[in-house]
Design a protein around this motif. Structure first.
Motif, PDB file in Angstrom:
ATOM      1  N   TYR A  28       0.805  -1.226   0.000  1.00 53.24           N
ATOM      2  CA  TYR A  28       0.000   0.000   0.000  1.00 53.24           C
ATOM      3  C   TYR A  28       0.838   1.276   0.000  1.00 53.24           C
ATOM      4  CZ  TYR A  28      -4.778  -1.870   0.366  1.00 53.24           C
ATOM      5  OH  TYR A  28      -5.983  -2.457   0.108  1.00 53.24           O
ATOM      6  N   PRO A  29       1.930   1.345   0.795  1.00 54.69           N
ATOM      7  CA  PRO A  29       2.723   2.582   0.789  1.00 54.69           C
ATOM      8  C   PRO A  29       3.315   2.910  -0.593  1.00 54.69           C
ATOM      9  CG  PRO A  29       3.224   1.307   2.744  1.00 54.69           C
ATOM     10  CD  PRO A  29       2.380   0.421   1.847  1.00 54.69           C
ATOM     11  N   GLU A  37       2.610   3.244   6.231  1.00 56.64           N
ATOM     12  CA  GLU A  37       3.076   1.992   6.835  1.00 56.64           C
ATOM     13  C   GLU A  37       1.880   1.079   7.058  1.00 56.64           C
ATOM     14  OE1 GLU A  37       4.884   0.736  11.188  1.00 56.64           O
ATOM     15  OE2 GLU A  37       5.311   2.752  10.425  1.00 56.64           O
ATOM     16  N   THR A  38       2.088  -0.226   6.876  1.00 54.48           N
ATOM     17  CA  THR A  38       1.041  -1.206   7.147  1.00 54.48           C
ATOM     18  C   THR A  38       1.618  -2.387   7.911  1.00 54.48           C
ATOM     19  OG1 THR A  38       1.400  -2.445   5.098  1.00 54.48           O
ATOM     20  CG2 THR A  38      -0.222  -0.657   5.017  1.00 54.48           C
ATOM     21  N   ARG A  53      -3.077  -2.874  10.660  1.00 56.26           N
ATOM     22  CA  ARG A  53      -2.725  -1.564  11.220  1.00 56.26           C
ATOM     23  C   ARG A  53      -2.169  -0.717  10.087  1.00 56.26           C
ATOM     24  NH1 ARG A  53       2.391  -0.139  12.800  1.00 56.26           N
ATOM     25  NH2 ARG A  53       2.458   1.910  13.767  1.00 56.26           N
ATOM     26  N   LEU A  54      -2.689   0.508   9.964  1.00 58.03           N
ATOM     27  CA  LEU A  54      -2.243   1.427   8.927  1.00 58.03           C
ATOM     28  C   LEU A  54      -1.847   2.757   9.546  1.00 58.03           C
ATOM     29  CD1 LEU A  54      -5.199   0.024   7.653  1.00 58.03           C
ATOM     30  CD2 LEU A  54      -3.880   0.673   5.681  1.00 58.03           C
ATOM     31  N   VAL A  55      -0.705   3.290   9.113  1.00 61.41           N
ATOM     32  CA  VAL A  55      -0.274   4.614   9.523  1.00 61.41           C
ATOM     33  C   VAL A  55      -0.564   5.531   8.344  1.00 61.41           C
ATOM     34  CG1 VAL A  55       1.665   6.059  10.230  1.00 61.41           C
ATOM     35  CG2 VAL A  55       1.493   3.689  11.057  1.00 61.41           C
ATOM     36  N   LYS A  62      -3.382  12.935  10.299  1.00 61.80           N
ATOM     37  CA  LYS A  62      -2.361  11.917  10.529  1.00 61.80           C
ATOM     38  C   LYS A  62      -2.961  10.961  11.551  1.00 61.80           C
ATOM     39  CE  LYS A  62       1.659  14.976   9.825  1.00 61.80           C
ATOM     40  NZ  LYS A  62       1.103  15.660   8.726  1.00 61.80           N
ATOM     41  N   ASP A  63      -2.891   9.665  11.268  1.00 62.07           N
ATOM     42  CA  ASP A  63      -3.538   8.710  12.158  1.00 62.07           C
ATOM     43  C   ASP A  63      -2.837   7.366  12.108  1.00 62.07           C
ATOM     44  OD1 ASP A  63      -5.471   8.002  14.059  1.00 62.07           O
ATOM     45  OD2 ASP A  63      -6.828   7.226  12.538  1.00 62.07           O
TER      46      ASP A  63
END
Length: 149
Positions: A28-29, A37-38, A53-55, A62-63
């Motif tokens: 994904y990035p 980030e995943t 988990r995804l950044v 931003k989450d």
């Protein structure tokens, strides 16, 4: 019931190739832009992600959040928010429909976002539309020009 936003795009690839890219969270990035980030936290017996988990870094938003995924056959994946720092809800889905004899795929993306900070509904829906349009454009580009899953 919360309102949702949806949009569709046609991709020049078979549904299996499209779903292969959608389900490859580690990459994904490389194509989503906002996802930095995943981390797949849990998988089902078929190796598909159940929790991820995804950044996210989308400028003002931003989450770091966790989504739970549900796979329905080979043509639909949906998700719901498990935990987040900024979001109250993040529910969505990709639905794939073969077209042109299965050589092309119509992808419909539905999304409902609810943030913890106050936001006008009109602004929230516009943000959802931007997220969806970017995601669909990135998915199309990745599937049509990137490595096959």
């Amino acid at each position: 019931m919360a309102e949702h936003t949806s949009s569709s795009i046609t991709i020049d690839a078979a549904p299996a190739d499209v779903m292969g890219v959608i389900s490859d969270f580690a990459r994904y990035p490389e194509w989503t832009g906002e996802v930095k980030e995943t981390e797949v936290l849990e998988k089902d017996g078929l190796g598909r992600a159940l929790q991820v988990r995804l950044v996210l870094d989308a400028g003002a938003i931003k989450d770091d959040h966790v989504l739970a995924y549900t796979w329905t056959g080979d043509d639909t994946v949906s998700w719901t928010l498990v935990k987040s720092q900024m979001l109250r809800a993040l529910d969505g889905s990709y639905t794939l429909k073969p077209v042109a004899g299965g050589e092309r795929t119509e992808v419909t993306y539905r999304l409902t976002v609810d943030v913890k900070i106050p936001m006008l509904g009109m602004i929230k829906r516009k943000a959802e539309k931007v997220i969806i349009d970017r995601a669909l454009a990135g998915l199309k580009k990745r599937v049509e020009s990137g490595p096959k899953a």
